[in-house]
Design an enzyme around this catalytic site. Structure first.
Site, mmCIF file in Angstrom:
data_model
loop_
_atom_site.group_PDB
_atom_site.id
_atom_site.type_symbol
_atom_site.label_atom_id
_atom_site.label_comp_id
_atom_site.label_asym_id
_atom_site.label_seq_id
_atom_site.Cartn_x
_atom_site.Cartn_y
_atom_site.Cartn_z
ATOM 1 N N ARG A 160 0.858 -1.180 0.000
ATOM 2 C CA ARG A 160 0.000 0.000 0.000
ATOM 3 C C ARG A 160 0.897 1.234 0.000
ATOM 4 N NH1 ARG A 160 -2.137 0.716 5.570
ATOM 5 N NH2 ARG A 160 -0.842 2.550 5.633
ATOM 6 N N HIS A 195 -3.569 4.507 4.604
ATOM 7 C CA HIS A 195 -4.660 3.525 4.642
ATOM 8 C C HIS A 195 -5.926 4.126 4.027
ATOM 9 C CE1 HIS A 195 -7.587 0.642 6.023
ATOM 10 N NE2 HIS A 195 -8.222 1.611 6.639
ATOM 11 N N TYR A 199 3.692 5.339 11.752
ATOM 12 C CA TYR A 199 4.035 3.938 12.023
ATOM 13 C C TYR A 199 4.949 3.296 10.979
ATOM 14 C CZ TYR A 199 -0.045 3.436 8.900
ATOM 15 O OH TYR A 199 -0.929 3.544 7.853
#
Ligand SMILES: Cc1ncc(C[n+]2csc(CCOP(=O)(O)OP(=O)(O)O)c2C)c(N)n1
Lengths: 373, 328
Positions: free
Chosen positions: A270, A274, A283
Site C-alpha cells: 500500500r 490507509h 508507524y
C-alpha cells in the site's frame, strides 16, 4: 518482542521470497513459470498497461478530491493496481466479484463507472449499485464479511449444476492481510473447503492493516494458511500484472471446473495512507516505501514494452493524455452530483410497504415543511 | 490540577492514570499501540507502558473481546477498544453470550472487569458503519454496565471508574465530541467524583426535563440556551449511566417540571428512550402534563453522510420536541 522489532516489516526485505510467482521482474524482464504459461498479444499488453494507468489516475483524482473536501474519505489503491487489474482481467463476464472498499481497479475491469465509487465516498449513498449489473457486488466495509457471502454464492453456483459446463461461473472474494485474522474469513475457508465451493480467495497482502504490520496478523506466510484448511494456496507477485492475471485465470478455471477453492496471496504494498484520514508516517518507515517504489507495477510493464518495442512514445503519451481527460471529466461529473433529497433517508429500507417508515416519513416531511413559511 | 483538555486527551489521561495505578490494567485493540488509535485516544501509551500492556491485536473483534475475557479470568483488567461502533457486532457473541453471563453462571465466583470502549454516534461525515448508536443492544443484556460520557471531565473520571469496576462495562465515547475542550481536574484522588452510575443535572430548569447522554448532551444544552431566549427553562439531565439507570434523579426532575423529552441519536423505535418513557410514566404519572416525548433517529439505517444532518437530532428538532411537550 520489543516495539523496535515490530518495525522490521516484511516490506524491508529486498529479495522476493522464493515461492513468489513472477512473470515480469521489477526491471521489466519477462520470465517464464512452468505452471503459469501466459501468451499475450501486444494489443492485450497495451490494454493492461492502459488499465493500470487509468486506474491509478482515477485513484489519484479521488485522493485530490478528498483533499479538497469533495469526498469524505477515500481508500487509495496506489501500488495495488497490478493485483487488481491482473485479477480483474482474469474474470469472465459470468464470474462474480465480492470486493472490500479498496477494489477500484477491479471495479474498473468490471465496467463499473468510477462515479459510483465517488458517490459512495462523497456520502451520497451507502454503496448504490446493483451487483447484478456488472457482476460486481457491493463494497464491504466490515472487514471480512464478504468472504462468507462469496462462499455461499459459490455454493449456489455449485448447486445450479453448471460447473464444468460453459455456463460455469467462478466467484472471487477480495480481502486484505488484516482480514485474515477475522473469524468470518476463517469460517469462509472452512465452508469453501468442506463444500468444495468454486471460489477464489484473493488476498491483497499490502503489508499493513492501518498501522499494524503483517506480523500482527500472522506468523506464517498467508498463502500457507490454505493448506491447513485443505485447499491450495499460492503467493503471486502482486505488483506483476502478468503473474496476477495468469494465476487468477488458472484458479478461476479450477473453480469453474469443479476443482474447488484456491487462496491467492498477492504480495504487494500500500503506497499511500490507509485512507485519506490516516497518517502513515506515525508507524511506517520511509525506507520501506522507497524500496517498494522500485517495484512499481506500472513502471515495470512500461519498461518491458519499451524494451520489446510493443509501444512507442506516442502511445504512452496518448494513454497519459486519455487518463488526464478522463480524470478531468470524472471530477466535473463528481461535482455535478446533487445531494440526495432528505426524504431519501426513508427509501429502500424495505421491499414491501412498512407502516412505521411511512409514518416517520410523513411526519418528517411535515416537519421540513414547517420551515417553509 | 486543572487542565483544559479535549475529550480524547482526557480519555488518554484517564487511561494513563488507570495504567499507572494498577499493573494489571491492559489496553488492547486494533491500532491502539504505535498509532495511538485512529482517534489518538491511546496516543503514547504504548511508548510509556510497553507492548506487554498496550497491545496491538490482530484484526478480529471476537478475538479481542474473547481473549480479554480470558485475561480477566487470569486476574488482568483489560480495556478494549472497538475501533468504531459498527464493528462491535463481530464481537457481539462474546459480549452477549459470554462476558455478560459468566459471573452469574459461576455463582459469583468469577469477576470480569473488562471495559469495552466504543467510539459511537454520527456527525463526522463518515462512511457506513462508522456512525451508529448501538446502546440499546447492550442495555438490553443483563450483566453489562453501560455508560456514556459527554464531556472531557467525565471522560477522565468515568474511564477510571469503569476500569476499577469489577463488572463488565460498555463505555461509549461520543466521537464527534472528541475534539471538544473543557477544564479537567486531574489532581490525584477521587474525592468529589460523581459515582459513574449517577445521572447529573447539567442545566437546571423549570419547564421541561430533557434527558440526554453522550453526543446529545451538548446539543440539548444548546437547545436550553436557545429556549431561554423564548423565556423557557429546560432542565437538562446527562444520564451518564444507561444501565443501571439513575431513575431517582430523573423522577425528581420530572415531578417538578411535569414534562419530559428524551433525546438520542439512535432510532426512536425500540430505542433507549422507550425504556425511559415507560419508566417515567410509571413513576410520575400523576405529575405529567404531557406524554414523555422522544426525539431521535429514524427507523432506517444510518444514512449516507450528506443526509446525516437530517437524521441526527439537532437544536431545532429538540426545540420542536419541547414545543410539542409544552403545547400538549
Ligand atoms: C470488523 C471491522 N473492524 C475494524 C474495521 C476498521 N478498519 C477498516 S480497514 C482496517 C484495516 C484493514 O486491513 P486489511 O484487511 O489488511 O486491508 P487494507 O485496508 O490494508 O486493504 C480496519 C481495522 C472495519 N472496517 N471492520
Amino acid at each position: 518482542m520489543t516495539i523496535d522489532s515490530a518495525r522490521e516489516a516484511p516490506g524491508l526485505t529486498e529479495a522476493p521470497p522464493p515461492e513468489l510467482i513472477q512473470l515480469l521482474t521489477p526491471e521489466g524482464i519477462r520470465v517464464e513459470h512452468p505452471d503459469y504459461p501466459l501468451d499475450l498479444s501486444p494489443e492485450e499488453i497495451r490494454g493492461l498497461y492502459r488499465d493500470l494507468v487509468m486506474v491509478r489516475k482515477v485513484d489519484l483524482e479521488a485522493v485530490a478530491l478528498t483533499r479538497q473536501g469533495e469526498l469524505g474519505l477515500w481508500a487509495s489503491l496506489l501500488g495495488q493496481e497490478a493485483a487488481q487489474v491482473g485479477s480483474g482481467r482474469a474474470l469472465a463476464e459470468r464470474d462474480m466479484v465480492f470486493p472490500t472498499y479498496r477494489e477500484h481497479g477491479v471495479a474498473w475491469c468490471r465496467g463499473l463507472d468510477p462515479l459510483r465509487l465517488l458517490a459512495l465516498f462523497r456520502g451520497l449513498s451507502n454503496c448504490g449499485w446493483d451487483p447484478a449489473e456488472h457482476n460486481f457486488h457491493l463494497y464491504t466495509i466490515v472487514i471480512g464479511s464478504q468472504t462468507l457471502h462469496a462462499a455461499g454464492y459459490a455454493m449456489g453456483v455449485q448447486r445450479d449444476g453448471v460447473l464444468g459446463t460453459e455456463n460455469a461461473a467462478g466467484t472471487i472474494a477480495y480481502f486484505g492481510d488484516g482480514a485474515t485474522s477475522q473469524g468470518d474469513v476463517n469460517e469462509a475457508f472452512v465452508f469453501a473447503s468442506v463444500f468444495n465451493a468454486p471460489i477464489v480467495f484473493f488476498c491483497q497482502n499490502n503489508q499493513w492493516a492501518i498501522s499494524e504490520p503483517l506480523e500482527k496478523q500472522s506468523r506464517i506466510p498467508l498463502y500457507k494458511r490454505a493448506q491447513g484448511f485443505g485447499f491450495p494456496g499460492l503467493r503471486v507477485d502482486g505488483n506483476d500484472v502478468f503473474a496476477c492475471l495468469a494465476v487468477t485465470r488458472r484458479a478461476l478455471e479450477a473453480a469453474r471446473t469443479g476443482q474447488g477453492p484456491t487462496l491467492i496471496e498477492a504480495y504487494t504494498y500500500r503506497m499511500g495512507a490507509h485512507t485519506t484520514t490516516d497518517d502513515p508516517t506515525r508507524y511506517r518507515l520511509a525506507a520501506e516505501l522507497e524500496s517498494w517504489k522500485l517495484k512499481d507495477p506500472i513502471e515495470r510493464v512500461k519498461a518491458y514494452m519499451v524494451k520489446n518495442e510493443l509501444a512507442d512514445a506516442a502511445f504512452f503519451d496518448e494513454v497519459d493524455a486519455e487518463a488526464k481527460r478522463y480524470a478531468t471529466d470524472l471530477r466535473r461529473r463528481c461535482l455535478e452530483m446533487p445531494d440526495p433529497e432528505p426524504l431519501a433517508i426513508f427509501e429502500n429500507v424495505y421491499a414491501e410497504g412498512h407502516s412505521l417508515i411511512s409514518e416517520e416519513q410523513r411526519r418528517f416531511a411535515e416537519y421540513l415543511e414547517s420551515f417553509d413559511d | 490540577m486543572t487542565e483544559t483538555l479535549t475529550l480524547a486527551k482526557a480519555m488518554n489521561e484517564g487511561l494513563r492514570r488507570a495504567l499507572d495505578d494498577d499493573p494489571k490494567v491492559l489496553v488492547m485493540g486494533e491500532d491502539v499501540g504505535r498509532l495511538g488509535g485512529v482517534f489518538r485516544v491511546t496516543d503514547g501509551l504504548q511508548k510509556d507502558f510497553g507492548e506487554e500492556r498496550v497491545i496491538d491485536t490482530p484484526l478480529a473483534e471476537s478475538g479481542i473481546v474473547g481473549t480479554a475475557i480470558g485475561l480477566a479470568l487470569r486476574g488482568y483488567r483489560p480495556v478494549v477498544e472497538i475501533q468504531f461502533d459498527g464493528f462491535v457486532f463481530p464481537a457481539a457473541d462474546q459480549i452477549i453470550t459470554q462476558l455478560a453471563k459468566m459471573r452469574l453462571r459461576s455463582l459469583g465466583a468469577v469477576r470480569l472487569p473488562v471495559v469495552i470502549r466504543i467510539p459511537c454516534g454520527g456527525g463526522i461525515g463518515a462512511v457506513e458503519h462508522h456512525s451508529e448508536s448501538p446502546e440499546a443492544y447492550f442495555t438490553h443484556t443483563a450483566g453489562l454496565r453501560v455508560v456514556a460520557c459527554s464531556n472531557p471531565s467525565d471522560a477522565y473520571t468515568m474511564i477510571q471508574q469503569a476500569v476499577t469496576c469489577d463488572d463488565p462495562v460498555i463505555f461509549f465515547e461520543p466521537k464527534r465530541r472528541y475534539w471538544d475542550k473543557a477544564p479537567v481536574d486531574t489532581a490525584p484522588g477521587r474525592d468529589g467524583w460523581t459515582p459513574f452510575d449517577r445521572a447529573r443535572v447539567v442545566n437546571p430548569g423549570e419547564d421541561v426535563t430533557v434527558l440526554a447522554y453522550g453526543p446529545m448532551v451538548k446539543t440539548c444544552l444548546e437547545a436550553a440556551s436557545a429556549a431561554l431566549e423564548e423565556g423557557r427553562t429546560l432542565e437538562v439531565i446527562d444520564l451518564r449511566s444507561l444501565n443501571p439507570l439513575d431513575i431517582d434523579t430523573v423522577v425528581s426532575s420530572v415531578e417538578r417540571t411535569g414534562r419530559c423529552v428524551v433525546v438520542h441519536e439512535a432510532p426512536v423505535f425500540n430505542g433507549y428512550g422507550a425504556e425511559l418513557a415507560a419508566r417515567i410514566t410509571e413513576r410520575c404519572f400523576y405529575h405529567l402534563e404531557a406524554p414523555v416525548l422522544r426525539v431521535g433517529g429514524f427507523s432506517t439505517p444510518y444514512p449516507p453522510s450528506r443526509l446525516e444532518d437530517h437524521y441526527l437530532p439537532d437544536l431545532d428538532r429538540v426545540l420542536d420536541g419541547v414545543d410539542r411537550a409544552m403545547g400538549w
